[in-house]
Design a protein around this motif. Sequence first.
Motif, PDB file in Angstrom:
ATOM      1  N   LYS A  51       0.453  -1.349   0.026  1.00 34.95           N
ATOM      2  CA  LYS A  51      -0.045   0.190   0.267  1.00 34.95           C
ATOM      3  C   LYS A  51       1.342   1.285   0.314  1.00 34.95           C
ATOM      4  O   LYS A  51       2.270   1.529   0.218  1.00 34.95           O
ATOM      5  N   THR A  52       0.219   2.800  -0.649  1.00 34.70           N
ATOM      6  CA  THR A  52       1.336   3.971   0.190  1.00 34.70           C
ATOM      7  C   THR A  52       0.461   4.730   0.361  1.00 34.70           C
ATOM      8  O   THR A  52      -1.226   4.265   1.162  1.00 34.70           O
ATOM      9  N   LYS A  53       1.405   5.560   1.125  1.00 34.96           N
ATOM     10  CA  LYS A  53       0.662   6.482   2.380  1.00 34.96           C
ATOM     11  C   LYS A  53       1.590   7.625   1.924  1.00 34.96           C
ATOM     12  O   LYS A  53       3.024   7.351   1.793  1.00 34.96           O
ATOM     13  N   ALA A  54       0.629   8.853   1.657  1.00 35.90           N
ATOM     14  CA  ALA A  54       1.135   9.968   1.686  1.00 35.90           C
ATOM     15  C   ALA A  54       1.771  10.700   2.839  1.00 35.90           C
ATOM     16  O   ALA A  54       1.890  10.421   3.772  1.00 35.90           O
ATOM     17  N   GLY A  55       2.153  11.725   2.378  1.00 35.78           N
ATOM     18  CA  GLY A  55       3.007  12.547   3.773  1.00 35.78           C
ATOM     19  C   GLY A  55       4.566  12.317   3.809  1.00 35.78           C
ATOM     20  O   GLY A  55       4.892  11.856   2.707  1.00 35.78           O
ATOM     21  N   SER A  63       2.089  -4.805   2.459  1.00 34.76           N
ATOM     22  CA  SER A  63       0.639  -4.837   2.866  1.00 34.76           C
ATOM     23  C   SER A  63       0.076  -6.612   3.839  1.00 34.76           C
ATOM     24  O   SER A  63      -1.083  -6.197   3.839  1.00 34.76           O
ATOM     25  N   LYS A  64       0.794  -7.682   3.232  1.00 22.54           N
ATOM     26  CA  LYS A  64       0.739  -9.225   4.322  1.00 22.54           C
ATOM     27  C   LYS A  64       2.369  -9.266   5.219  1.00 22.54           C
ATOM     28  O   LYS A  64       2.986  -8.945   5.124  1.00 22.54           O
ATOM     29  N   SER A  65       1.314 -10.181   5.944  1.00 24.86           N
ATOM     30  CA  SER A  65       3.409 -10.248   6.665  1.00 24.86           C
ATOM     31  C   SER A  65       3.923 -11.066   5.382  1.00 24.86           C
ATOM     32  O   SER A  65       3.553 -11.912   4.486  1.00 24.86           O
TER      33      SER A  65
END
Length: 146
Positions: A51-55, A63-65
């Motif tokens: 997943k991507t996270k902004a900031g 996304s998973k282990s």
Amino acid sequence: MSEFIIALHALVCLAHDGCSRSSEELSANLCTNPVRIRKVMSKCKKIGLVKTKAGVNGGYIISKSGKEITLRDIYDAVNIPLIDTRWHSGDISSECIIASGMGEYVTELFSLLNDKVLVVLGEITLEDVEHRLMSIKERKQLEICK
């Protein structure tokens, strides 16, 4: 092939501590360009591996282990045959059975080999890779001490 290696390396990094990493951070660890990282990671994101996270503290997050992601998943993301050639020997219009058939045979052989490779990749998880990397590190430390 290089996209597979980039994705594998980046995903193992992300799975290691579960923190988000920017393409710049990943590129420093992988010793490659951040643009290449973004290109490959977009493929991983598309099938749900990251997943991507902004900031400010943004970047890519696994996304998973590491137990849940196989090398087959990575292969599926990048979708590039691991065993491939663009060159074929022979000449399909030759009257010689060997020269006229070798190109087709090699294509069939490489297809079979890729199918076999996919089975093996489905059995190896990111966690397995990380364990192996730890073993390699321990062995190297022992070699330095000798």
